[in-house]
Motif scaffolding. Structure first.
Motif, PDB file in Angstrom:
ATOM      1  N   ALA A   1      -3.278   3.934   5.656  1.00  0.00           N
ATOM      2  CA  ALA A   1      -3.209   5.147   6.659  1.00  0.00           C
ATOM      3  C   ALA A   1      -1.716   5.749   6.737  1.00  0.00           C
ATOM      4  O   ALA A   1      -1.027   4.777   6.566  1.00  0.00           O
ATOM      5  CB  ALA A   1      -3.763   4.945   8.397  1.00  0.00           C
ATOM      6  N   LEU A   2      -0.954   6.389   7.471  1.00  0.00           N
ATOM      7  CA  LEU A   2       0.594   7.432   7.573  1.00  0.00           C
ATOM      8  C   LEU A   2       0.558   7.005   9.080  1.00  0.00           C
ATOM      9  O   LEU A   2      -0.296   6.867  10.269  1.00  0.00           O
ATOM     10  CB  LEU A   2       0.788   8.327   7.339  1.00  0.00           C
ATOM     11  N   VAL A   3       1.744   6.309   9.152  1.00  0.00           N
ATOM     12  CA  VAL A   3       2.170   5.727  10.574  1.00  0.00           C
ATOM     13  C   VAL A   3       3.711   6.760  10.361  1.00  0.00           C
ATOM     14  O   VAL A   3       4.019   5.847  10.013  1.00  0.00           O
ATOM     15  CB  VAL A   3       2.384   4.584  10.466  1.00  0.00           C
ATOM     16  N   LEU A   4       3.387   7.682  12.043  1.00  0.00           N
ATOM     17  CA  LEU A   4       4.525   8.117  11.899  1.00  0.00           C
ATOM     18  C   LEU A   4       5.639   7.535  12.459  1.00  0.00           C
ATOM     19  O   LEU A   4       5.361   6.810  13.504  1.00  0.00           O
ATOM     20  CB  LEU A   4       3.763   9.562  12.805  1.00  0.00           C
ATOM     21  N   SER A   5       7.205   7.569  12.631  1.00  0.00           N
ATOM     22  CA  SER A   5       8.095   6.673  13.586  1.00  0.00           C
ATOM     23  C   SER A   5       9.195   7.751  14.048  1.00  0.00           C
ATOM     24  O   SER A   5       9.639   8.680  13.057  1.00  0.00           O
ATOM     25  CB  SER A   5       8.841   5.899  12.313  1.00  0.00           C
ATOM     26  N   GLY A   6       9.188   8.148  15.230  1.00  0.00           N
ATOM     27  CA  GLY A   6      10.996   8.594  15.769  1.00  0.00           C
ATOM     28  C   GLY A   6      10.097  10.417  15.736  1.00  0.00           C
ATOM     29  O   GLY A   6       9.201   9.890  16.329  1.00  0.00           O
ATOM     30  N   HIS A   7      11.593  10.786  15.693  1.00  0.00           N
ATOM     31  CA  HIS A   7      11.372  12.054  15.591  1.00  0.00           C
ATOM     32  C   HIS A   7      11.193  12.789  14.878  1.00  0.00           C
ATOM     33  O   HIS A   7      11.945  13.317  13.662  1.00  0.00           O
ATOM     34  CB  HIS A   7      11.745  12.626  16.881  1.00  0.00           C
ATOM     35  N   PRO A   8      10.855  14.551  14.256  1.00  0.00           N
ATOM     36  CA  PRO A   8      10.612  15.289  13.565  1.00  0.00           C
ATOM     37  C   PRO A   8      12.116  15.777  13.113  1.00  0.00           C
ATOM     38  O   PRO A   8      12.406  15.795  14.810  1.00  0.00           O
ATOM     39  CB  PRO A   8       9.270  16.287  13.612  1.00  0.00           C
TER      40      PRO A   8
ATOM     41  N   GLN B   1       0.915  -1.126  -0.111  1.00  0.00           N
ATOM     42  CA  GLN B   1      -0.150   0.279   0.485  1.00  0.00           C
ATOM     43  C   GLN B   1       1.072   1.043   0.254  1.00  0.00           C
ATOM     44  O   GLN B   1       1.933   1.428   0.667  1.00  0.00           O
ATOM     45  CB  GLN B   1      -0.845   0.291   1.349  1.00  0.00           C
ATOM     46  N   VAL B   2       0.459   2.545  -0.838  1.00  0.00           N
ATOM     47  CA  VAL B   2       1.021   3.691  -0.689  1.00  0.00           C
ATOM     48  C   VAL B   2       0.003   4.468  -0.183  1.00  0.00           C
ATOM     49  O   VAL B   2      -0.925   4.357  -0.815  1.00  0.00           O
ATOM     50  CB  VAL B   2       1.450   3.303  -2.332  1.00  0.00           C
ATOM     51  N   PRO B   3       0.325   5.977   0.337  1.00  0.00           N
ATOM     52  CA  PRO B   3      -0.229   7.390  -0.116  1.00  0.00           C
ATOM     53  C   PRO B   3      -1.008   7.395  -1.019  1.00  0.00           C
ATOM     54  O   PRO B   3      -0.057   7.134  -2.161  1.00  0.00           O
ATOM     55  CB  PRO B   3       0.449   7.742   0.016  1.00  0.00           C
ATOM     56  N   SER B   4      -2.518   8.309  -2.071  1.00  0.00           N
ATOM     57  CA  SER B   4      -2.566   8.377  -2.607  1.00  0.00           C
ATOM     58  C   SER B   4      -1.873   9.118  -3.839  1.00  0.00           C
ATOM     59  O   SER B   4      -2.018   9.052  -4.155  1.00  0.00           O
ATOM     60  CB  SER B   4      -3.745   8.880  -2.334  1.00  0.00           C
ATOM     61  N   PHE B   5      -1.634  10.030  -3.223  1.00  0.00           N
ATOM     62  CA  PHE B   5      -0.451  11.008  -4.089  1.00  0.00           C
ATOM     63  C   PHE B   5       0.240  10.251  -4.309  1.00  0.00           C
ATOM     64  O   PHE B   5       0.726  10.070  -6.073  1.00  0.00           O
ATOM     65  CB  PHE B   5       0.330  12.245  -3.141  1.00  0.00           C
ATOM     66  N   PHE B   6       1.212   8.565  -4.022  1.00  0.00           N
ATOM     67  CA  PHE B   6       2.297   7.916  -5.100  1.00  0.00           C
ATOM     68  C   PHE B   6       1.818   6.953  -6.117  1.00  0.00           C
ATOM     69  O   PHE B   6       2.571   6.636  -6.449  1.00  0.00           O
ATOM     70  CB  PHE B   6       3.374   7.658  -3.864  1.00  0.00           C
ATOM     71  N   ARG B   7       0.139   7.257  -5.871  1.00  0.00           N
ATOM     72  CA  ARG B   7      -0.110   5.789  -6.338  1.00  0.00           C
ATOM     73  C   ARG B   7      -0.594   6.048  -8.435  1.00  0.00           C
ATOM     74  O   ARG B   7      -1.060   5.598  -8.893  1.00  0.00           O
ATOM     75  CB  ARG B   7      -1.994   5.276  -6.187  1.00  0.00           C
ATOM     76  N   ASN B   8      -0.198   7.748  -8.467  1.00  0.00           N
ATOM     77  CA  ASN B   8      -0.255   8.204  -9.608  1.00  0.00           C
ATOM     78  C   ASN B   8       1.358   7.454 -10.422  1.00  0.00           C
ATOM     79  O   ASN B   8       2.566   8.377 -10.042  1.00  0.00           O
ATOM     80  CB  ASN B   8       0.001   9.326  -9.786  1.00  0.00           C
ATOM     81  N   PRO B   9       1.029   6.828 -11.556  1.00  0.00           N
ATOM     82  CA  PRO B   9       2.148   6.298 -12.569  1.00  0.00           C
ATOM     83  C   PRO B   9       2.930   7.248 -13.425  1.00  0.00           C
ATOM     84  O   PRO B   9       3.021   7.345 -13.914  1.00  0.00           O
ATOM     85  CB  PRO B   9       1.108   5.086 -12.720  1.00  0.00           C
ATOM     86  N   PHE B  10       1.964   8.274 -13.912  1.00  0.00           N
ATOM     87  CA  PHE B  10       2.033   9.161 -14.964  1.00  0.00           C
ATOM     88  C   PHE B  10       2.858  10.709 -13.708  1.00  0.00           C
ATOM     89  O   PHE B  10       3.051  11.554 -14.870  1.00  0.00           O
ATOM     90  CB  PHE B  10       0.320  10.257 -15.151  1.00  0.00           C
ATOM     91  N   MET B  11       3.573  10.743 -12.810  1.00  0.00           N
ATOM     92  CA  MET B  11       4.314  11.766 -12.467  1.00  0.00           C
ATOM     93  C   MET B  11       5.819  11.032 -11.688  1.00  0.00           C
ATOM     94  O   MET B  11       6.032  10.081 -12.321  1.00  0.00           O
ATOM     95  CB  MET B  11       4.326  12.128 -11.222  1.00  0.00           C
ATOM     96  N   GLU B  12       6.952  12.081 -12.398  1.00  0.00           N
ATOM     97  CA  GLU B  12       8.763  11.835 -11.972  1.00  0.00           C
ATOM     98  C   GLU B  12       9.395  12.583 -11.202  1.00  0.00           C
ATOM     99  O   GLU B  12       8.671  13.634 -11.218  1.00  0.00           O
ATOM    100  CB  GLU B  12       8.998  12.328 -13.726  1.00  0.00           C
TER     101      GLU B  12
END
Length: 633
Positions: free
Chosen positions: A387-394, A306-317
């Motif tokens: 869903a995004l799962v954050l890891s560590g610290h910013p 699974q990937v976030p919706s923005f990166f499901r677009n194969p037409f971007m570079e």
């Protein structure tokens, strides 16, 4: 389905799979191929379009039709400025189908052979002009040939745009960048009003865009592509998925020049090479829209992960590295321990949630992210169960490539906060214009013989300013008179009578020409108790004030100039958070007891913070607290 079609497929495989998935429309696609059987180059172009047609669609329905009927009528209005929020509210309130459902009409199953043939022929008429003679066949297919940009209604846009723009390109134009500048100069003659929101249910169709009066940056980018590709200029669209230190994204244009370089510009505004460098301090990533699927995109590499919706677009570079002024850095981080995913993400802050802007792949015990914009705070995350799962610290990536992690410590302190968002760059000229304005009292409505109660001698801050009044005379008429260089630009004015803690009220009066930019921003805005609204006029100097029921002695004045209303506001409820182990931890809620200041106690040091206004507003940014001040990110 589209991404699955492309995995490990040859060009012939892709064509056959497109034909197989076309259903009853297969015959239309095969007509195109048969039409060009005797023209090898055009046949290859047809194969390119049909092989990559999967995933292309138009958004259609009653709501789309209603929107275009509405926007076409608005775009016929010719005036210097437009009250965009009021226009959009009219659409929401009066259009019965503004919330009607829409559906996708996939090109694979609906596009006609007649449309594709006509489009291919029109495109080939444009090839090998001086400004695109450097294009290989493959580049021609990406930069000139595509018939669609987004989910707009299909139209023969060559026939709409070419008659308008073709005659502008004379024999003196030799390169793509020169041709782009010529056409963009014509686009600059159109009204350029960038809206902060939209009511459109789909991308605006070409026949409406050519009459544009206002829209999103994406609308103007689309307009530029139609105008320039219609005359054979290799122009495309690129996107910053989210700014690194503000809460929006950005879409703009790029021209592929004869020197083999790419020059960014903004349709109807900045010329080639003059646009994106204005924002270099807050660009995490830049992606280009393509017609063909990018085999290196995450959508084409992720398999079943699974990937976030923005990166499901194969037409971007990813083209971030094309912009050296960004100063991109590669980042290597320890692999995330709590997941077996192959991919992870760098996210930037947004009040709606951390937003992924870059992806990286696990390499042994580490994660590598390539070409990342610096001077931005990021958070590492992975993606599971939608869903995004954050890891560590910013952490902050600085210009040298060094990472500073924000980790809360056991030490605590009190923090004094003034704002929830940094001061607006777009308003930075306002204090200088307000300087020289004054507040006056008089015993007549024409202010003959008026007394100056207070003159704004220095540039005021974007916060409430209280000043004493030394006059001992009572007046029935009080006003704010602008300087000779100011169109109002005052948000709130409060006149206080001796011994009273409530501002005086009365009939609002004034002498001014209503603003063409903000026609609803009359003098009443200075006395409505709302620090976000403001008085604005079309002339200068100008004035607005109050006529009281009887003469009153004023011993103090409080005012705030035009601002973004992101300062702390008395009576509003606030909540302070800090980031710890991938989650926001609340430090409690409290109601502000004064304007432009609130204090929170027992705040862990070393962390990243977020101040939320739970009463009103939507602009909020993260910050660190250094040397007693908020440092914004």
């Amino acid at each position: 389905m589209f991404c699955v079609m492309f995995v490990s497929c040859t060009s012939n495989d892709l064509l056959q799979q497109s034909l197989e998935h076309a259903g009853s429309n297969r015959e239309e696609l095969e007509k195109v191929l048969r039409h060009y059987e005797d023209d090898e180059t055009k046949h290859r172009a047809a194969v390119f379009l049909i092989s990559n047609i999967g995933g292309r669609y138009a958004t259609v329905g009653e709501r789309v039709d209603g929107f275009h009927h509405f926007i076409d009528s608005v775009y016929r209005i010719r005036q210097e400025e437009y009250d965009i929020p009021a226009i959009y509210n009219a659409f929401r309130n009066r259009t019965r189908n503004s919330y009607a459902s829409t559906r996708r009409e996939h090109d694979l199953k609906h596009v006609s052979s007649e449309y594709l043939i006509r489009h291919i022929d029109r495109s080939f008429e444009l090839w090998n002009r001086l400004w695109n003679s450097h294009l290989s066949f493959e580049e021609f297919c990406e930069w000139i040939l595509p018939y669609r940009l987004h989910d707009e209604q299909l139209e023969s846009w060559h026939d709409i745009f070419r008659p308008v723009f073709d005659s502008l390109l004379t024999d003196t134009v030799r390169t793509a960048a020169q041709a782009c500048a010529v056409i963009n100069n014509r686009l600059k003659e159109l009204p350029i009003h960038i809206a902060l929101e939209t009511v459109r249910p789909s991308a605006i169709r070409p026949s409406s865009l050519i009459n544009i009066k206002f829209g999103l940056c994406e609308d103007y980018a689309n307009l530029a592509v139609y105008a320039m590709r219609s005359v054979g200029i290799p122009v495309g669209i690129e996107t910053v998925p989210h700014w690194g230190n503000t809460n929006n994204r950005h879409t703009f244009n790029v021209v592929y020049d004869n020197d083999g370089r790419y020059y960014d510009f903004s349709g109807g505004e900045d010329q080639p090479g003059e646009h994106l460098n204005r924002f270099s301090h807050k660009i995490p990533k830049v992606y280009r829209n393509r017609y063909s699927a990018n085999p290196h995109s995450l959508a084409m590499r992720c398999g079943k992960e699974q990937v976030p919706s923005f990166f499901r677009n194969p037409f971007m570079e990813d083209v971030t590295a094309n912009y050296p002024f960004i100063g991109v850095k590669d980042i290597v981080l320890p692999a995330i321990k709590e997941t077996e995913n192959r991919f992870a993400y760098l996210c930037v802050f947004d009040p709606q949630g951390w937003t992924p802007v870059a992806w990286g792949e696990v390499e042994g015990n580490s994660l590598r992210f390539k070409s990342v914009g610096p001077n931005i705070v990021y958070h590492l995350a992975y993606y599971e169960k939608d869903a995004l799962v954050l890891s560590g610290h910013p952490f902050l990536l600085d210009a040298s490539g060094y990472l500073t992690h924000y980790i809360p410590t056991g030490e605590k302190r009190s923090v004094e906060l003034y704002r929830k968002h940094p001061e607006s760059e777009s308003l930075k000229s306002i204090p200088g214009r307000v300087k020289g304005g004054c507040f006056q009292g008089a015993d007549n409505p024409c202010f003959h013989g008026a007394e100056d109660l207070y003159v704004i001698a220095d540039e005021p801050p974007f916060k409430y300013v209280g000043v004493p009044v030394e006059s001992s005379r009572p007046y029935k008429y009080y006003r704010y008179l602008t300087s000779d260089e100011c169109n109002g630009n005052m948000a709130e004015v409060e006149f206080y009578a001796s011994g009273s803690d409530a501002p005086l009220s009365g009939k609002v009066i004034g002498d001014y020409e209503p603003s063409i930019y903000y026609p609803r921003n009359t003098a009443d805005r200075m006395f409505d108790g709302d620090a976000l609204t403001f008085f604005h006029t079309n002339n200068m100097p100008c004035w607005g004030g109050l006529e009281l029921e009887r003469a009153e002695h004023v011993d103090s004045i409080r005012f705030i100039i035009r601002n973004d209303d992101n300062g702390v506001r008395k009576g509003n409820l606030y909540e302070l958070f800090y980031m710890s182990d991938g989650r926001w931890v609340s430090l409690g809620r409290q109601t502000a007891t004064e304007d432009d200041r609130i204090v929170f106690a027992d705040v862990p040091t070393g962390a990243l913070y977020w101040l939320r206004n739970l009463t009103r507003g939507r602009e909020e940014r993260i910050f660190t607290y250094e040397d007693g001040k908020q440092v914004w990110w």
